[in-house]
Motif scaffolding. Structure first.
Motif, short mmCIF file in Angstrom:
data_model
loop_
_atom_site.label_atom_id
_atom_site.label_comp_id
_atom_site.label_asym_id
_atom_site.label_seq_id
_atom_site.Cartn_x
_atom_site.Cartn_y
_atom_site.Cartn_z
N CYS A 247 14.08 -3.03 -8.74
CA CYS A 247 13.40 -3.33 -7.48
C CYS A 247 12.33 -4.40 -7.69
O CYS A 247 11.63 -4.42 -8.70
CB CYS A 247 12.78 -2.04 -6.93
SG CYS A 247 11.78 -2.30 -5.45
N GLN A 248 12.18 -5.28 -6.69
CA GLN A 248 11.20 -6.37 -6.81
C GLN A 248 9.78 -5.94 -6.40
O GLN A 248 8.81 -6.55 -6.80
CB GLN A 248 11.66 -7.58 -5.99
CG GLN A 248 12.86 -8.26 -6.65
CD GLN A 248 13.74 -9.03 -5.67
OE1 GLN A 248 13.66 -8.82 -4.47
NE2 GLN A 248 14.59 -9.90 -6.20
N CYS B 276 11.87 0.37 -3.52
CA CYS B 276 11.35 0.24 -2.14
C CYS B 276 12.46 0.38 -1.11
O CYS B 276 12.22 0.76 0.03
CB CYS B 276 10.64 -1.11 -1.98
SG CYS B 276 11.77 -2.53 -1.86
N CYS C 278 17.01 -4.41 -3.97
CA CYS C 278 17.42 -3.08 -3.50
C CYS C 278 18.66 -3.18 -2.61
O CYS C 278 19.57 -2.35 -2.69
CB CYS C 278 16.29 -2.40 -2.75
SG CYS C 278 15.06 -1.67 -3.85
ZN ZN Z 1 13.14 -2.87 -3.74
#
Ligand code: ZN
Length: 333
Positions: free
Chosen positions: A51-52, A60, A66
């Protein structure tokens, strides 16, 4: 799915969340039987690692990474699973994965590899070893495995061990309810039968045939001592032959019946038994002499037959042998 969403496994959740916050290691082993939730948690962890904008409780669910992950097209996530009719993951495929490791991640800051260790033979494990020993900083390996017996010590020593715990009945009930199944007598049986494994409970709850198959297996098992040798080798064998694809299920029902009978001989409380709707029939079918020894031997024969079948032994020879040894022990001569 975040890491806190799945039911249960509190200590595992704690360890995964702190790994996310304090910096993840390079290789983890999710160890537990099939159906124990190891895959669910490994996937949720992989998603969080990629996830970033990870949150405190995991991925998130909104970012680019995602979304790609959810659609199964994240370029930095690769799985090594059994395909087609493989018995083990081909070593060639392990080598391809190792070659992929040296290439930088494309979308996330990490690359995550999820590997089913149950199907890695010695050769495959050795092929993986070098990458496990000196992975580039962005790589995280997640291995799942039923136990540690099949893994080489050199491989094991590189993995951070995460053991799956058995789920409580209350947890299994809520997992089944979350999946849309209705609480009732059938669910109560499934929860006892699943023995702490949510994957097993879910699989059986969704299997329309299971209840019928169980009934047929119960009748067959209880009638077994009354069958002649000839009947066993003809109609007895046919019972299995006609249900070949479900032999795993039949074996598992039979072993739960024998296990309950063994517990009866040990005067265990009824609440310990799985097949509570069959208490009288199971009790009436206990061997008259040396019940514990005889049932123990039935249990061993069943286990042995299951193992041999998994190794592709002759179905006919194996089933006939099994039926004869069960009858020998169960007949009240
Ligand atoms: Zn994410």
């Amino acid at each position: 799915m975040t890491l806190t969403e799945p039911v249960g496994q509190q200590s595992l959740k704690k360890r995964l969340l702190s790994a996310l916050q304090d910096g993840a290691g390079h290789a983890y082993l999710f160890s537990g039987p099939a159906g124990s939730g190891r895959h669910t948690f490994a996937i949720a962890f992989a998603k969080a690692l990629l996830c970033q904008q990870p949150r405190e409780d995991g991925a998130c669910g909104q970012c680019d990474a995602c979304r790609h992950f959810a659609n199964g097209i994240h370029p930095d996530f690769k799985q090594l699973e059994l395909v087609d009719k493989e018995k083990n993951i081909k070593v060639e495929r392990v080598r391809q994965l190792c070659a992929d490791i040296s290439m930088q991640p494309q979308r996330s800051e990490r690359k995550v590899y999820l590997i089913n260790g149950d199907y890695l033979n010695e050769q495959g494990q050795n092929a993986l070893l070098k990458s496990l020993e000196e992975p580039p900083g962005y790589v995280v390996f997640l291995m799942i495995s039923s136990g540690t017996e099949k893994l080489l010590p050199t491989v094991l020593s590189r993995l951070t061990m995460l053991r799956m715990q058995r789920y409580s009945s209350a947890e299994l009930f809520s997992i089944l309810e979350q999946s849309g199944f209705v609480r009732g007598e059938k669910m109560q049986f499934l929860v006892r039968y699943a023995n702490g494994l949510p994957g097993r409970a879910l699989e059986l709850a969704g299997n329309e045939k299971f209840i019928q198959m169980r009934q047929e297996t119960v009748d067959f098992y209880l009638d077994l001592p009354r069958k002649s040798r000839t009947e066993l080798l003809s109609s007895g064998f046919s019972f299995f032959d006609e249900r070949r694809d479900d032999s795993g299920l039949i074996f598992s029902v039979m072993s739960s019946l024998i296990r309950d009978q063994l517990l009866m001989t040990a005067e265990a409380e009824n609440s310990m038994l799985v097949n509570q709707d069959l208490l009288n029939r199971l009790r009436a079918a206990l061997p008259a002499h040396e019940a514990e020894k005889r049932l123990g031997s039935c249990f061993d024969s069943l286990k042995e037959a299951g193992r041999a079948l998994a190794l592709n032994a002759s179905f006919e020879v194996m089933i006939c042998q099994l039926l004869l040894s069960l009858r020998k022990e169960l007949a009240n001569a």
